[in-house]
Scaffold this active site. Structure first.
Site, mmCIF file in Angstrom:
data_model
loop_
_atom_site.group_PDB
_atom_site.id
_atom_site.type_symbol
_atom_site.label_atom_id
_atom_site.label_comp_id
_atom_site.label_asym_id
_atom_site.label_seq_id
_atom_site.Cartn_x
_atom_site.Cartn_y
_atom_site.Cartn_z
ATOM 1 N N HIS A 206 16.172 -37.030 -7.597
ATOM 2 C CA HIS A 206 15.408 -37.423 -6.418
ATOM 3 C C HIS A 206 13.966 -36.925 -6.491
ATOM 4 O O HIS A 206 13.364 -36.590 -5.460
ATOM 5 C CB HIS A 206 16.102 -36.910 -5.155
ATOM 6 C CG HIS A 206 17.461 -37.465 -4.974
ATOM 7 N ND1 HIS A 206 17.711 -38.710 -4.424
ATOM 8 C CD2 HIS A 206 18.671 -36.963 -5.313
ATOM 9 C CE1 HIS A 206 19.014 -38.942 -4.409
ATOM 10 N NE2 HIS A 206 19.626 -37.900 -4.953
ATOM 11 N N ASN B 63 -1.702 1.960 5.827
ATOM 12 C CA ASN B 63 -0.870 0.864 5.339
ATOM 13 C C ASN B 63 -0.508 0.008 6.545
ATOM 14 O O ASN B 63 0.111 0.499 7.487
ATOM 15 C CB ASN B 63 0.395 1.415 4.661
ATOM 16 C CG ASN B 63 1.392 0.315 4.310
ATOM 17 O OD1 ASN B 63 1.007 -0.817 4.041
ATOM 18 N ND2 ASN B 63 2.670 0.647 4.306
ATOM 19 N N GLY B 64 -0.884 -1.259 6.527
ATOM 20 C CA GLY B 64 -0.600 -2.147 7.650
ATOM 21 C C GLY B 64 -1.769 -3.079 7.906
ATOM 22 O O GLY B 64 -2.682 -3.200 7.077
ATOM 23 N N TRP C 34 -2.912 -2.508 -1.740
ATOM 24 C CA TRP C 34 -2.642 -3.935 -1.904
ATOM 25 C C TRP C 34 -3.517 -4.634 -0.876
ATOM 26 O O TRP C 34 -3.332 -4.482 0.333
ATOM 27 C CB TRP C 34 -1.167 -4.258 -1.659
ATOM 28 C CG TRP C 34 -0.804 -5.682 -1.958
ATOM 29 C CD1 TRP C 34 -0.491 -6.211 -3.166
ATOM 30 C CD2 TRP C 34 -0.715 -6.751 -1.015
ATOM 31 N NE1 TRP C 34 -0.212 -7.551 -3.041
ATOM 32 C CE2 TRP C 34 -0.343 -7.918 -1.726
ATOM 33 C CE3 TRP C 34 -0.909 -6.853 0.363
ATOM 34 C CZ2 TRP C 34 -0.156 -9.153 -1.112
ATOM 35 C CZ3 TRP C 34 -0.738 -8.078 0.981
ATOM 36 C CH2 TRP C 34 -0.362 -9.209 0.239
ATOM 37 N N GLU D 230 16.555 -18.038 -8.080
ATOM 38 C CA GLU D 230 16.204 -16.681 -8.454
ATOM 39 C C GLU D 230 15.636 -16.619 -9.870
ATOM 40 O O GLU D 230 14.661 -15.894 -10.135
ATOM 41 C CB GLU D 230 17.433 -15.769 -8.323
ATOM 42 C CG GLU D 230 17.233 -14.342 -8.782
ATOM 43 C CD GLU D 230 16.191 -13.575 -7.997
ATOM 44 O OE1 GLU D 230 15.819 -12.474 -8.439
ATOM 45 O OE2 GLU D 230 15.726 -14.068 -6.941
ATOM 46 N N ARG E 297 3.637 -0.045 -4.927
ATOM 47 C CA ARG E 297 3.373 -0.584 -3.589
ATOM 48 C C ARG E 297 2.019 -1.277 -3.503
ATOM 49 O O ARG E 297 1.717 -1.920 -2.491
ATOM 50 C CB ARG E 297 3.436 0.545 -2.556
ATOM 51 C CG ARG E 297 4.773 1.246 -2.483
ATOM 52 C CD ARG E 297 4.755 2.316 -1.410
ATOM 53 N NE ARG E 297 4.640 1.718 -0.088
ATOM 54 C CZ ARG E 297 5.675 1.409 0.687
ATOM 55 N NH1 ARG E 297 6.897 1.631 0.262
ATOM 56 N NH2 ARG E 297 5.487 0.885 1.867
ATOM 57 N N LYS F 192 5.600 -4.082 -4.275
ATOM 58 C CA LYS F 192 6.948 -3.821 -3.795
ATOM 59 C C LYS F 192 6.917 -3.534 -2.300
ATOM 60 O O LYS F 192 5.927 -3.003 -1.798
ATOM 61 C CB LYS F 192 7.510 -2.616 -4.538
ATOM 62 C CG LYS F 192 9.019 -2.479 -4.460
ATOM 63 C CD LYS F 192 9.696 -3.393 -5.446
ATOM 64 C CE LYS F 192 11.184 -3.136 -5.539
ATOM 65 N NZ LYS F 192 11.844 -4.134 -6.377
ATOM 66 N N GLU G 54 7.089 -14.731 -11.017
ATOM 67 C CA GLU G 54 6.572 -13.431 -10.592
ATOM 68 C C GLU G 54 5.896 -12.671 -11.721
ATOM 69 O O GLU G 54 4.830 -12.070 -11.513
ATOM 70 C CB GLU G 54 7.720 -12.568 -10.047
ATOM 71 C CG GLU G 54 8.197 -12.925 -8.663
ATOM 72 C CD GLU G 54 9.327 -12.016 -8.227
ATOM 73 O OE1 GLU G 54 9.238 -11.468 -7.116
ATOM 74 O OE2 GLU G 54 10.289 -11.844 -8.988
ATOM 75 N N CYS H 250 0.835 -1.196 0.000
ATOM 76 C CA CYS H 250 0.000 0.000 0.000
ATOM 77 C C CYS H 250 0.868 1.244 0.000
ATOM 78 O O CYS H 250 1.959 1.276 0.567
ATOM 79 C CB CYS H 250 -0.962 0.059 1.178
ATOM 80 S SG CYS H 250 -2.182 -1.272 1.233
ATOM 81 N N LYS I 24 11.854 -15.224 -10.788
ATOM 82 C CA LYS I 24 11.576 -14.147 -11.728
ATOM 83 C C LYS I 24 10.511 -14.566 -12.737
ATOM 84 O O LYS I 24 9.613 -13.800 -13.069
ATOM 85 C CB LYS I 24 12.862 -13.732 -12.467
ATOM 86 C CG LYS I 24 13.812 -12.922 -11.640
ATOM 87 C CD LYS I 24 13.259 -11.545 -11.363
ATOM 88 C CE LYS I 24 13.582 -11.010 -9.993
ATOM 89 N NZ LYS I 24 13.235 -11.703 -8.819
#
Length: 611
Positions: free
Chosen positions: A507, A100-101, A74, A484, A27, A606, A491, A2, A488
């Site tokens: 395995h 925000n929270g 968000w 990583e 955000r 973000k 995402e 947010c 990517k």
């Protein structure tokens, strides 16, 4: 998560708020809204959707007034609907709040307020704050906000306006970032981060947990929640508006991938002491002297997401060169399992934003157990930077794309610098130390060589963008690169991808391999190169499609792999800085071919400031 912004000053608030929201949209972008206060009324406009949808809905009928607050969301509590969009109001529409929270005791407070006659319009936890401030209101808005927050459990960065106390904006924080911007005019802002306001001012005051700010036409005051005045330092944001613009690139992510020669160079700037065969890290020297590592019997690296992958590379570096036991922990799990820590433990938290809630909480847990706590962050003045005893800034510059790229490579370089700083002559020979320093200096030019192959990687992405599953495999230092690379792709393209140690393929994951499964091998010429060649043979024997990221001169891969992308060779500990870049470009181009919103992938945002 947010983004919130507030403004009071001589100019019309609505255009400033909307422009600030655009700069905060990374955000959160589920819904957006603003409230402007004028002539004793609150004019609120909000919508489910992105900020562009809000601008279109408002059209030419902008709210009039020079005081206001705004929010881009968000979603946590409640679906991304217009009713759940911020700002939220009390029953009489005399108080407006953006937040925000997460208010953890929202359900309890909501029941209590409903018993007192309050009627709720949304499913959000934030609306509870508006009603609670109303219930606590006696004379001044700041007193009501403080009284309400004393009953709240959870995290918040809030901005509040009210028709009962005109020409005043009140802000407060606990666990969610918030700063005050001091502009000429005079004009004053509150914002989740400096990106929202740097066009208008670079002078900021960072609020800490349990602090409240009151902004009016004459100035600003900072207090604690008991009303005691506080003296706060004014900081200067070091970057300007041009740094956070796209600069001709179609997406922030691509811009930031191409910024890596400079961001890596900036991480090292002034820190390499080649003649002495070591590095200078002024941010560590005060609390972690170069010869002080012997006082610790272990190092714990803690982080989330991409930063966790960088931490895993750091673990390999530190154990190899400093010869001290190192563990890499998911910050989100760390504090919930009563970790064994004491004064002989060194805990290093890694976060691009310096605001990651889980990482901050992990560091607070470590400090409570007596451990020495250090931060590696990008954002100067961030909460982790202020709350750790010492640390290292990576100086990568603002990162706007939700999928982190340049922060990862700068974090790996910073961890390499810390490794050299902490390792002694008994564990690293002088000639090896000089070899690593020389390799660090070459990295920016080597990254440029890889970026020159962008069109080649784009062509490969076009060929594979319709596949629904990918497997990424690596060994040693390049196993975290496999993780990583897979992250990517997940995402930003919404393709299922998994990263594994290459030897672990046998395995279980080998059962997935057929002609429809692209397998990406990170296979530079390293100490385990012959082993990874065997793993490639195993995939080819089962009809898998092999994409190899390798170093120049590995000709045998041309016969084994369907596609080979080469990168320059470097010392083994730094190879991840180079091998990850083709994977960033591959994910980016695949996402573009699939028509995905690269900079604003669904369900992500973000700076994860909530648990």
């Amino acid at each position: 998560m947010c983004g919130i912004v507030g403004y009071i000053g001589p100019s019309e608030a609505a255009p400033l708020l909307l422009e600030s929201l655009r700069r905060l949209e990374y955000r959160g972008y589920d819904s957006a809204g603003l409230t402007v206060c004028e002539d004793g009324t609150l004019d609120t406009r909000k919508i489910s959707g992105k900020i562009a949808d809000l601008v279109q809905a408002i059209g030419a009928s902008l709210p009039k007034g020079t005081l206001g607050i705004a929010h881009t969301r968000w979603a946590t509590h409640g679906a991304p609907t217009t009713a759940n969009a911020h700002p939220h109001h009390d029953c009489k529409n005399e108080i407006a709040v953006v937040h925000n929270g997460i208010i953890e005791n929202a359900a309890v407070l909501r029941r209590k307020l409903e018993e007192l006659g309050h009627t709720f319009r949304s499913e959000t936890d934030t609306e509870v704050l508006a009603h609670l401030i109303d219930e606590c209101y006696e004379d001044r808005l700041e007193d009501a906000v403080a009284a309400a927050l004393s009953q709240v459990e959870g995290t918040y960065g809030i901005a509040v306006v009210s028709t009962r106390d005109v020409d005043k904006l009140v802000a407060a924080r606990k666990g969610s970032p918030l700063l005050i911007g001091l502009g000429e005019g005079p004009m004053y802002f509150v914002a989740s981060d400096a990106a929202a306001i740097v066009e208008h001012t670079r002078d900021v005051v960072y609020l800490d947990d349990g602090e409240l700010a009151v902004l009016d036409r004459k100035g600003y005051r900072t207090l604690d929640l008991k009303g005691q005045p506080l003296t706060k330092e004014v900081s200067r944001v070091s970057w300007d508006l041009g740094t956070i613009e796209r600069g001709g690139f179609p997406h922030y992510m691509l811009k930031e991938i191409f910024e890596q020669p400079n961001s890596v160079r900036d991480t090292m700037r002034g820190r390499l002491l080649e003649e002495e065969g070591t590095v200078r890290l002024g941010g560590l020297s005060g609390c972690l002297p170069r010869d002080g590592i012997d006082q610790y019997n272990r190092i714990v690296l803690t982080a989330c997401g991409t930063s966790w992958h960088a931490a895993l590379i750091g673990e390999y570096m530190l154990e190899e060169f400093a010869r001290i036991p190192v563990e890499t922990e998911y910050a989100s799990e760390f504090r919930y399992r009563n970790p064994v820590l004491d004064e002989r433990s060194l805990v290093i938290g890694i976060s691009q934003s310096g605001e990651t809630a889980d990482t901050l909480a992990a560091l607070q847990e470590a400090r409570s157990k007596g451990a020495r706590v250090v931060g590696i962050v990008n954002v100067v003045g961030s909460t982790i930077a202020r709350e750790t005893e010492c640390g290292v800034y990576i100086h990568a510059g603002p990162e706007i794309g939700v999928a982190s790229t340049k922060a990862f490579t700068s974090q790996v370089v910073a961890l390499a610098l810390i490794t050299l700083y902490l390792s002694g002559e008994s564990t690293v020979a002088p000639e090896q130390r000089r070899e690593v320093l020389a390799a660090l200096k070459r990295l920016p030019d080597q990254i440029l060589e890889i970026l020159a192959r962008n069109d080649e990687i784009r062509g490969m992405a076009e060929r594979y963008h319709l596949h629904r599953n990918f497997l990424y495999l690596g060994r040693g230092y390049n196993f975290p690169v496999a993780l990583e690379g897979a992250l990517k792709l997940k995402e930003i393209s919404y393709i299922h991808a998994e990263g594994y140690p290459a030897a672990e393929m046998k395995h279980g994951p080998i059962a997935l391999i057929d002609e429809n499964m692209p397998v990406v091998f990170i296979a530079p010429h390293s100490s385990v190169y012959s082993k990874i060649l065997s793993n490639i043979e195993e995939v080819k024997a089962r009809g898998g499609r092999v994409i190899a990221i390798s170093t120049d001169g590995n000709g045998e891969l041309d016969k084994l792999a369907d596609h080979v992308v080469t990168v320059p060779a470097t010392v083994e500990m730094l190879q991840p800085v180079l091998t990850v870049i083709p994977l960033q470009l591959l994910a980016y181009h695949i996402a573009v071919f699939r028509g995905c919103n690269v900079d604003q992938p669904r369900n992500l945002a973000k700076s994860v400031t909530v648990e």
